[in-house]
Design a protein around this motif. Structure first.
Motif, PDB file in Angstrom:
ATOM      1  N   PHE A 167       1.011  -1.263   0.020  1.00  0.00           N
ATOM      2  CA  PHE A 167      -0.026  -0.035  -0.076  1.00  0.00           C
ATOM      3  C   PHE A 167       0.734   1.219   0.157  1.00  0.00           C
ATOM      4  N   PHE A 168       0.404   2.245  -0.619  1.00  0.00           N
ATOM      5  CA  PHE A 168       1.145   3.543  -0.811  1.00  0.00           C
ATOM      6  C   PHE A 168       0.564   4.416   0.227  1.00  0.00           C
ATOM      7  N   PRO A 169       1.331   5.300   0.866  1.00  0.00           N
ATOM      8  CA  PRO A 169       0.671   5.965   2.156  1.00  0.00           C
ATOM      9  C   PRO A 169       0.171   7.165   1.314  1.00  0.00           C
ATOM     10  N   LEU A 170      -0.995   7.002   0.782  1.00  0.00           N
ATOM     11  CA  LEU A 170      -1.699   7.905   0.151  1.00  0.00           C
ATOM     12  C   LEU A 170      -2.419   9.078   1.078  1.00  0.00           C
ATOM     13  N   ASP A 171      -2.648   8.888   2.036  1.00  0.00           N
ATOM     14  CA  ASP A 171      -3.165   9.603   3.223  1.00  0.00           C
ATOM     15  C   ASP A 171      -2.075  11.039   3.481  1.00  0.00           C
ATOM     16  N   ARG A 172      -0.809  10.667   3.471  1.00  0.00           N
ATOM     17  CA  ARG A 172       0.007  11.479   3.497  1.00  0.00           C
ATOM     18  C   ARG A 172       0.178  12.827   2.694  1.00  0.00           C
ATOM     19  N   LEU A 173      -0.490  12.382   1.487  1.00  0.00           N
ATOM     20  CA  LEU A 173      -0.049  13.442   0.413  1.00  0.00           C
ATOM     21  C   LEU A 173      -1.353  14.462   0.388  1.00  0.00           C
ATOM     22  N   ASP A 174      -2.125  14.433   1.351  1.00  0.00           N
ATOM     23  CA  ASP A 174      -3.624  15.159   1.506  1.00  0.00           C
ATOM     24  C   ASP A 174      -3.096  16.708   1.646  1.00  0.00           C
ATOM     25  N   GLY A 175      -3.748  17.610   1.169  1.00  0.00           N
ATOM     26  CA  GLY A 175      -3.441  18.858   1.362  1.00  0.00           C
ATOM     27  C   GLY A 175      -3.465  19.374   2.645  1.00  0.00           C
ATOM     28  N   GLY A 176      -2.671  20.384   3.076  1.00  0.00           N
ATOM     29  CA  GLY A 176      -2.478  20.733   4.498  1.00  0.00           C
ATOM     30  C   GLY A 176      -1.555  20.014   5.206  1.00  0.00           C
ATOM     31  N   ASN A 177      -0.971  18.907   4.482  1.00  0.00           N
ATOM     32  CA  ASN A 177      -0.025  17.976   5.260  1.00  0.00           C
ATOM     33  C   ASN A 177       1.579  18.235   4.631  1.00  0.00           C
ATOM     34  N   GLY A 178       1.703  19.497   3.978  1.00  0.00           N
ATOM     35  CA  GLY A 178       2.880  19.836   3.665  1.00  0.00           C
ATOM     36  C   GLY A 178       3.042  19.153   1.927  1.00  0.00           C
ATOM     37  N   TRP A 179       1.997  19.027   1.452  1.00  0.00           N
ATOM     38  CA  TRP A 179       2.268  18.610  -0.227  1.00  0.00           C
ATOM     39  C   TRP A 179       1.078  19.634  -0.772  1.00  0.00           C
ATOM     40  N   ARG A 180       1.438  19.664  -2.194  1.00  0.00           N
ATOM     41  CA  ARG A 180       0.744  20.290  -3.073  1.00  0.00           C
ATOM     42  C   ARG A 180       0.272  19.429  -4.145  1.00  0.00           C
ATOM     43  N   THR A 181      -0.874  19.490  -4.913  1.00  0.00           N
ATOM     44  CA  THR A 181      -1.147  19.064  -6.142  1.00  0.00           C
ATOM     45  C   THR A 181      -0.569  19.436  -7.308  1.00  0.00           C
ATOM     46  N   ALA A 182       0.231  19.086  -8.163  1.00  0.00           N
ATOM     47  CA  ALA A 182       0.888  19.556  -9.349  1.00  0.00           C
ATOM     48  C   ALA A 182      -0.024  19.647 -10.629  1.00  0.00           C
ATOM     49  N   ASN A 183       0.195  20.428 -11.281  1.00  0.00           N
ATOM     50  CA  ASN A 183      -0.908  20.505 -12.641  1.00  0.00           C
ATOM     51  C   ASN A 183      -0.116  19.702 -13.626  1.00  0.00           C
ATOM     52  N   SER A 184      -0.926  19.407 -14.748  1.00  0.00           N
ATOM     53  CA  SER A 184      -0.473  18.426 -15.728  1.00  0.00           C
ATOM     54  C   SER A 184       0.891  18.907 -16.560  1.00  0.00           C
ATOM     55  N   ALA A 185       1.037  20.369 -16.514  1.00  0.00           N
ATOM     56  CA  ALA A 185       2.274  20.839 -17.146  1.00  0.00           C
ATOM     57  C   ALA A 185       3.398  20.600 -16.246  1.00  0.00           C
ATOM     58  N   GLU A 186       3.353  20.670 -15.114  1.00  0.00           N
ATOM     59  CA  GLU A 186       4.555  20.307 -14.253  1.00  0.00           C
ATOM     60  C   GLU A 186       4.777  18.888 -14.259  1.00  0.00           C
ATOM     61  N   VAL A 187       3.767  18.027 -14.161  1.00  0.00           N
ATOM     62  CA  VAL A 187       3.945  16.526 -14.318  1.00  0.00           C
ATOM     63  C   VAL A 187       4.462  16.116 -15.370  1.00  0.00           C
ATOM     64  N   SER A 188       4.146  16.954 -16.496  1.00  0.00           N
ATOM     65  CA  SER A 188       4.734  16.704 -17.869  1.00  0.00           C
ATOM     66  C   SER A 188       6.255  16.872 -18.018  1.00  0.00           C
ATOM     67  N   GLU A 189       6.718  17.982 -17.486  1.00  0.00           N
ATOM     68  CA  GLU A 189       8.008  18.423 -17.213  1.00  0.00           C
ATOM     69  C   GLU A 189       8.858  17.293 -16.431  1.00  0.00           C
ATOM     70  N   TRP A 190       8.196  17.000 -15.063  1.00  0.00           N
ATOM     71  CA  TRP A 190       8.996  15.832 -14.374  1.00  0.00           C
ATOM     72  C   TRP A 190       9.162  14.740 -15.071  1.00  0.00           C
ATOM     73  N   VAL A 191       8.358  14.354 -15.807  1.00  0.00           N
ATOM     74  CA  VAL A 191       8.449  12.895 -16.492  1.00  0.00           C
ATOM     75  C   VAL A 191       9.260  13.123 -17.964  1.00  0.00           C
ATOM     76  N   GLY A 192       9.054  14.127 -18.333  1.00  0.00           N
ATOM     77  CA  GLY A 192       9.739  14.277 -19.470  1.00  0.00           C
ATOM     78  C   GLY A 192       9.091  13.925 -20.563  1.00  0.00           C
ATOM     79  N   GLU A 193       7.658  13.862 -20.850  1.00  0.00           N
ATOM     80  CA  GLU A 193       6.609  13.714 -21.808  1.00  0.00           C
ATOM     81  C   GLU A 193       5.374  14.105 -21.503  1.00  0.00           C
ATOM     82  N   GLU A 194       4.509  14.247 -22.338  1.00  0.00           N
ATOM     83  CA  GLU A 194       3.147  14.987 -22.317  1.00  0.00           C
ATOM     84  C   GLU A 194       2.369  14.144 -21.400  1.00  0.00           C
ATOM     85  N   VAL A 195       1.648  14.736 -20.349  1.00  0.00           N
ATOM     86  CA  VAL A 195       0.805  14.002 -19.294  1.00  0.00           C
ATOM     87  C   VAL A 195      -0.424  15.066 -19.156  1.00  0.00           C
ATOM     88  N   ASP A 196      -1.480  14.536 -19.598  1.00  0.00           N
ATOM     89  CA  ASP A 196      -2.772  15.632 -19.520  1.00  0.00           C
ATOM     90  C   ASP A 196      -3.471  15.449 -18.351  1.00  0.00           C
TER      91      ASP A 196
END
Ligand SMILES: NC(=O)c1ccc[n+]([C@@H]2O[C@H](COP(=O)([O-])OP(=O)(O)OC[C@H]3O[C@@H](n4cnc5c(N)ncnc54)[C@H](OP(=O)(O)O)[C@@H]3O)[C@@H](O)[C@H]2O)c1
Length: 215
Positions: A167-196
Motif C-alpha cells: 500500500f502507498f501511504p496516500l493519506d500523507r499526500l492530503d493537502g495541508g500535510n505539507g504537500w500540494r497537487t501539481a498541474n499536468s504541465a508540471e507533471v509533464s516536465e517532471w517525467v519528460g513527456e506529455e501528461v494531460d
C-alpha cells in the motif's frame, strides 16, 4: 510498465544516468534476466548485514552488463552509424534511504553523471521518501510523487475493487500535510513527456496520472 521504463531510463542530459532506489523485495520482484534494470543505477536498500544481498546484486550486475555488451556489439555489426552516449547500467546496495542518497551524490553526483533520482517502492521505502525533510541528504532536490489512479470500470468506488498486498501511504499526500497537487504541465516536465491528467480507458480499467510536490 513501458511508461515506467521510458521515464526512469531517459536521462535529463546526455552523459547522465538516472537512479532508481528500491527495497530489496522490489528488486527481487524484477524478472531475473532484467536485473539490474538497464541504463539506470539501481540502488537496493536492505538491512542484510551478511553481505549476501550485495553479493547477489553484484553477481547479477556482472551478468547483466555482459548481456548488454553482447547486444550492443550485435547492433554495431548491423549498423555502424554514430550512437548517442548511452546511460550506464550500475547497482549499489545500501542500508537506508539516507545512505542511498549520500552514496549517489558521492559516487555519481560529484562526477557530474547523476541524472534524476526515482524512488520506485515498495511501501516502506515510499514511506521513508515521503517523510524526507528538505536540507537532509536531498541536497536541495525537491520531493515529488508521480502516480497513477486506477479504477475498475463499472465498480462503485475504487476501494475494494482490487486485491492488494502493498500500500502507498496516500493519506500523507492530503493537502495541508505539507504537500500540494501539481498541474499536468508540471507533471509533464517532471517525467519528460506529455501528461494531460485526464482519465483514460485501458481495457477494463480507467487510469489517470497525477503528481504531488512537497512544499
Ligand atoms: N505498483 C508499484 O508502484 C510498485 C512499486 C514497487 C513495488 N511493488 C511491489 O511491491 C512488492 C514489494 O514491496 P514491499 O513493500 O513488500 O517491499 P520493499 O519495500 O520493496 O522491500 C522491503 C525490504 O526492503 C528493505 N528495507 C525496506 N525499508 C528499509 C529501511 N528503511 N532500511 C533498510 N532496509 C529497508 C528490507 O530488505 P531486507 O529484507 O533485505 O532487509 C525489506 O524487507 C513487490 O511485489 C513489488 O512488485 C509495486
Amino acid at each position: 510498465m513501458s511508461f515506467f521504463a521510458r521515464v526512469t531510463s531517459r536521462p535529463p542530459n546526455p552523459g547522465k544516468t538516472n537512479a532508481i532506489i528500491m527495497g530489496r523485495k522490489t528488486y527481487d520482484s524484477v524478472p531475473a534476466s532484467l536485473r539490474p534494470l538497464a541504463k539506470r543505477i539501481s540502488v537496493v536498500v536492505t538491512r542484510d548485514t551478511s553481505g549476501s544481498v550485495k553479493e547477489g546484486v553484484m553477481r547479477e550486475l556482472v551478468g547483466r552488463r555482459e548481456r548488454i555488451a553482447a547486444k550492443a556489439a550485435e547492433a554495431v555489426k548491423k549498423d555502424d552509424g554514430e550512437k548517442a552516449v548511452e546511460p550506464m547500467t550500475d547497482a549499489i546496495v545500501v542500508p537506508s534511504l539516507e545512505q542511498a542518497l549520500e552514496r549517489l551524490e558521492s559516487e555519481y553526483g560529484e562526477k557530474g553523471v547523476l541524472g534524476k533520482v526515482f524512488v520506485i517502492g515498495g511501501a516502506e521505502i515510499y514511506n521513508a521518501a515521503i517523510g524526507l525533510q528538505a536540507g537532509s541528504a536531498l541536497k536541495g532536490r525537491p520531493v515529488r510523487v508521480v502516480m497513477t489512479n486506477v479504477v475498475r470500470k463499472g465498480v462503485d468506488g475504487s476501494v475494494g475493487s482490487f486485491e492488494c498486498d502493498t500500500f502507498f501511504p496516500l493519506d500523507r499526500l492530503d493537502g495541508g500535510n505539507g504537500w500540494r497537487t501539481a498541474n499536468s504541465a508540471e507533471v509533464s516536465e517532471w517525467v519528460g513527456e506529455e501528461v494531460d491528467g485526464l482519465w483514460k480507458s485501458e481495457g477494463d480499467v480507467e487510469v489517470q496520472m497525477v503528481g504531488f510536490e512537497k512544499v
